[in-house]
Design an enzyme around this catalytic site. Structure first.
Site, PDB file in Angstrom:
ATOM      1  N   ASN A  15      40.656  42.180  22.063  1.00  0.00           N
ATOM      2  CA  ASN A  15      40.692  40.727  22.237  1.00  0.00           C
ATOM      3  C   ASN A  15      41.263  40.069  20.997  1.00  0.00           C
ATOM      4  O   ASN A  15      41.121  40.598  19.887  1.00  0.00           O
ATOM      5  CB  ASN A  15      39.277  40.156  22.445  1.00  0.00           C
ATOM      6  N   GLY A 230      16.802  47.258  10.738  1.00  0.00           N
ATOM      7  CA  GLY A 230      17.486  48.540  10.761  1.00  0.00           C
ATOM      8  C   GLY A 230      17.722  49.001  12.184  1.00  0.00           C
ATOM      9  O   GLY A 230      18.136  48.217  13.042  1.00  0.00           O
ATOM     10  N   THR A 253      29.205  39.057  13.130  1.00  0.00           N
ATOM     11  CA  THR A 253      29.944  39.316  14.373  1.00  0.00           C
ATOM     12  C   THR A 253      30.225  40.794  14.605  1.00  0.00           C
ATOM     13  O   THR A 253      30.062  41.293  15.714  1.00  0.00           O
ATOM     14  CB  THR A 253      31.275  38.535  14.393  1.00  0.00           C
ATOM     15  N   ASP A 257      29.378  46.644  16.173  1.00  0.00           N
ATOM     16  CA  ASP A 257      30.539  47.514  16.360  1.00  0.00           C
ATOM     17  C   ASP A 257      30.685  48.484  15.204  1.00  0.00           C
ATOM     18  O   ASP A 257      31.021  49.661  15.393  1.00  0.00           O
ATOM     19  CB  ASP A 257      31.808  46.675  16.518  1.00  0.00           C
ATOM     20  N   GLY A 292      34.644  37.585   9.849  1.00  0.00           N
ATOM     21  CA  GLY A 292      35.514  38.316  10.761  1.00  0.00           C
ATOM     22  C   GLY A 292      34.912  39.644  11.136  1.00  0.00           C
ATOM     23  O   GLY A 292      34.296  40.323  10.295  1.00  0.00           O
TER      24      GLY A 292
END
Length: 314
Positions: A15, A230, A253, A257, A292
């Site tokens: 994206n 954690g 954000t 990931d 970011g």
């Protein structure tokens, strides 16, 4: 100990993130003045592949973009991170996926437009059969159609490739049992796991009971990320938690990931599960220090500098 260099296939979304910085998140029906906006490469699939590449893994990103300007920029961003564009499909007459991210100092909220990410079907997945078969781990999320993820996991299982599912975003209707049974490791955050299991998990005791019930039902391992606490998992039937690092938070954000990429990095390197989880928690902590999703993702050396030689569970 240096990691092994074994391939991790990331099957997921790309994206363009439109990040709007605000002092606080707007309420329903409210307009607030933003401090600025930025266009940043993102998507959970791309983010996790970048996390792996930064750590030094042999990572392959399997995804799709549209034939638009964002698509060109997303492919170029992947290449700049050392990822091959060979497995990134360009879908004609389709926009690339986008995500609108409202970022406040203490929180964020995100709305995703799937675009080309929604175009995955069984035929398109089958075209990536060879790449999936050549992996050690296939890591996927749910910004793609779940049927496509299930097909990728079926192919992985046929070749003895381990499957890791990051169930984000968690679908309102739940995850089909067929996909859960193709999953070897499930990596929800606390709210996602609460939604999936439909019960209170707010204390260690409740989380342990929920994990015991879930793993008995579905036969895979679950690792729950818990933000500043954690990450927690079961070991011999008891809850264990690996701690996060104490850092100054700029943007959360990409933390999840980064965690998933780092976890798969450790597992692909044949590390014990506890070491991989501890490493992932540390990497995720370091990732939140810059604005970011991808900007703060650390290198292997950076993570190791912050870790003690022998990670301890609490």
């Amino acid at each position: 100990m240096e990691p092994l260099n074994r391939k991790v296939v990331v099957f997921g979304s790309l994206n363009m993130d439109i990040v709007v910085s605000v002092d606080r998140l707007p309420q329903a029906g409210e307009t607030v003045t933003a401090r600025g906006s930025r266009l940043l490469p993102g998507g959970k699939g791309a983010n996790q592949a970048v996390a792996l590449a930064r750590l030094g893994a042999d990572a392959v990103l399997v995804g799709a973009v549209g034939d638009d300007e964002f698509g060109v920029r997303l492919v170029e961003a992947a290449r700049q991170e050392g990822l091959s564009a060979e497995a990134i499909r360009i879908v004609p007459s389709t926009p690339s996926g986008t995500a609108m991210i409202y970022h406040a100092p203490s929180d964020n909220c995100i709305a995703v437009v799937p675009g080309a990410n929604a175009c995955w079907d069984a035929e398109l997945v089958a075209s990536c059969h060879e790449m999936i078969a050549g992996g050690t781990i296939v890591l996927a999320q749910l910004e793609l159609p779940w049927q496509a993820v299930a097909r990728a996991f079926e192919l992985a299982r046929q070749h003895g490739v381990r499957t890791v599912l990051n169930p984000a975003p968690a679908p309102a209707s739940g995850i089909p049992e067929s996909l859960l049974r193709l999953t070897d490791i499930l990596t929800p955050n606390e709210s996602e796991f609460r939604a999936l299991c439909g019960r209170d998990c707010d204390t260690d005791e409740l989380l342990e009971a929920a994990l015991l019930e879930w793993e008995a039902a579905y036969g895979h391992r679950v690792l729950v990320t818990r933000g500043a606490i954690g990450a927690s998992y079961l070991e011999a039937g008891h809850l264990r938690t690996v701690p996060s690092l104490a850092v100054e938070v700029a943007d959360t954000t990409g933390a999840g990931d980064t965690f998933n990429g780092a976890l798969c990095f450790g597992l692909a390197s044949d590390w014990p599960f506890e070491r991989a989880a501890h490493f992932a928690a540390a990497a995720a902590s370091l990732s939140v220090t810059q604005l970011g999703a991808q900007a703060g993702m650390p290198t292997f050396a950076a993570v190791m500098r912050r870790l003690s030689p022998e990670p301890q569970s609490i």
